[in-house]
Design an enzyme around this catalytic site. Structure first.
Site, PDB file in Angstrom:
ATOM      1  N   SER A  80       0.784  -1.235   0.000  1.00  0.00           N
ATOM      2  CA  SER A  80       0.000   0.000   0.000  1.00  0.00           C
ATOM      3  C   SER A  80       0.815   1.283   0.000  1.00  0.00           C
ATOM      4  O   SER A  80       0.238   2.377  -0.061  1.00  0.00           O
ATOM      5  CB  SER A  80      -0.957   0.009   1.187  1.00  0.00           C
ATOM      6  N   LYS A 137      -0.018   3.783  -2.604  1.00  0.00           N
ATOM      7  CA  LYS A 137      -1.054   4.816  -2.479  1.00  0.00           C
ATOM      8  C   LYS A 137      -0.481   6.230  -2.340  1.00  0.00           C
ATOM      9  O   LYS A 137      -1.204   7.209  -2.519  1.00  0.00           O
ATOM     10  CB  LYS A 137      -1.981   4.488  -1.299  1.00  0.00           C
ATOM     11  N   SER A 171      -5.730   3.149   4.929  1.00  0.00           N
ATOM     12  CA  SER A 171      -5.237   2.506   3.706  1.00  0.00           C
ATOM     13  C   SER A 171      -6.372   1.881   2.906  1.00  0.00           C
ATOM     14  O   SER A 171      -6.287   0.740   2.443  1.00  0.00           O
ATOM     15  CB  SER A 171      -4.176   1.446   4.055  1.00  0.00           C
ATOM     16  N   LYS A 190       3.551   6.635   4.962  1.00  0.00           N
ATOM     17  CA  LYS A 190       2.587   5.589   4.601  1.00  0.00           C
ATOM     18  C   LYS A 190       3.147   4.188   4.847  1.00  0.00           C
ATOM     19  O   LYS A 190       4.292   3.911   4.545  1.00  0.00           O
ATOM     20  CB  LYS A 190       2.215   5.725   3.114  1.00  0.00           C
TER      21      LYS A 190
END
Length: 278
Positions: free
Chosen positions: A49, A52, A110, A227
């Site tokens: 993720s 993202k 997420s 992140k």
């Protein structure tokens, strides 16, 4: 006496580069882009993720972007997260959610449903599949524009089809570029966010609070982002940034062994980064 004098005049010993469990790592001085640490920094790996970050960067780069634009949540987004057993923001079909809220839903819990909604909204084409394909091509163009040669996206959220990869160096550069945007900076340093959405009937729904999956925000002083990522192939990843004494260190660890370990790896690298830039 001479020997003692010589020792006293010697420069302070440089900080020793730490050992991390993650298979890949990279740290740089965010202001100068000077490399401070590398471990297999240019080896391509699945990114989970952390993908993202680029999803958000592409959305925020849209011309005439209206963060208050409302997006209606489609059943396809909900079906997608269920089918993939993916992390989600628990968006409710039929609700109208602003682009700003979708960015929080993308980056804090997420949410792959939020990622799908953004890709569907900001891709171009007459079908959802065409719009998603177009959005992913924008992600790849953004990587090319940053001069990144070891990054490829085949998904909007990191649930790739075997061709979604980057490197610790490239991901750090993507994050550094994204952090130039004030909305992005605000979102990724937020620990908790509660969205109020508009239901099909026009009433207001207060969503359950979204909690940021980045544990460094609560456990490492000065953390400002960025992140997390995880997955069967990606293992445990973290793109991280912190500011202390006006200096910002930014970096990435890929393929660590657990949530706790990726955070321990990141803390070691941040502390080393600050010691190195002085």
């Amino acid at each position: 006496m001479l020997a003692t004098g010589a020792l006293a005049a010697a420069p302070a010993q440089a900080a020793t580069a730490p050992s991390i469990v993650a298979k890949g790592g990279y740290v740089m001085n965010n202001a100068t882009a000077k490399t401070l640490y590398t471990k297999a920094a240019d080896t391509k790996r699945s990114t989970g993720s952390t993908t993202k970050i680029m999803t958000a960067k592409v959305v925020l780069a849209q011309s005439n972007l209206n963060l208050d634009k409302k997006v209606t949540i489609q059943k396809a987004y909900s079906d997608y997260v269920v089918a993939n057993n993916a992390s989600q923001a628990h968006l409710i079909v039929g609700d109208k959610v602003t682009v700003r809220q979708l960015l929080y839903g993308l980056m804090l819990p997420s949410g792959c449903d939020a990622a799908y909604a953004l890709a569907d909204t900001y891709g171009t084409g007459s079908t959802r599949a065409a719009r998603v394909k177009s959005f992913i091509s924008k992600m790849n163009k953004a990587a090319t524009d940053l001069g990144l040669r070891n990054t490829k996206f085949d998904s909007f959220d990191g649930i790739g089809n075997g061709n979604n990869y980057s490197t610790p160096r490239d991901l750090t550069k993507i994050a550094s570029s994204a952090m130039k945007n004030s909305t992005f900076r605000t979102v990724v340093k937020t620990k908790k966010y509660t969205a109020k959405t508009i239901t099909k009937t026009g009433s207001t729904r207060t969503m359950a609070a979204w909690t940021n999956t980045n544990g460094l925000l609560s456990s490492y002083s000065g953390t400002i982002g960025v992140k997390t990522g995880s997955g069967p192939e990606a293992k445990y990843c973290l793109v991280f940034a912190a500011t202390r004494n006006g200096k910002t260190v930014i970096g990435t660890v890929l393929a660590s062994t657990s949530i706790a370990q990726r955070e321990a790896d990141a803390k070691k690298l941040l502390t080393y980064g600050f010691a190195t830039i002085g």
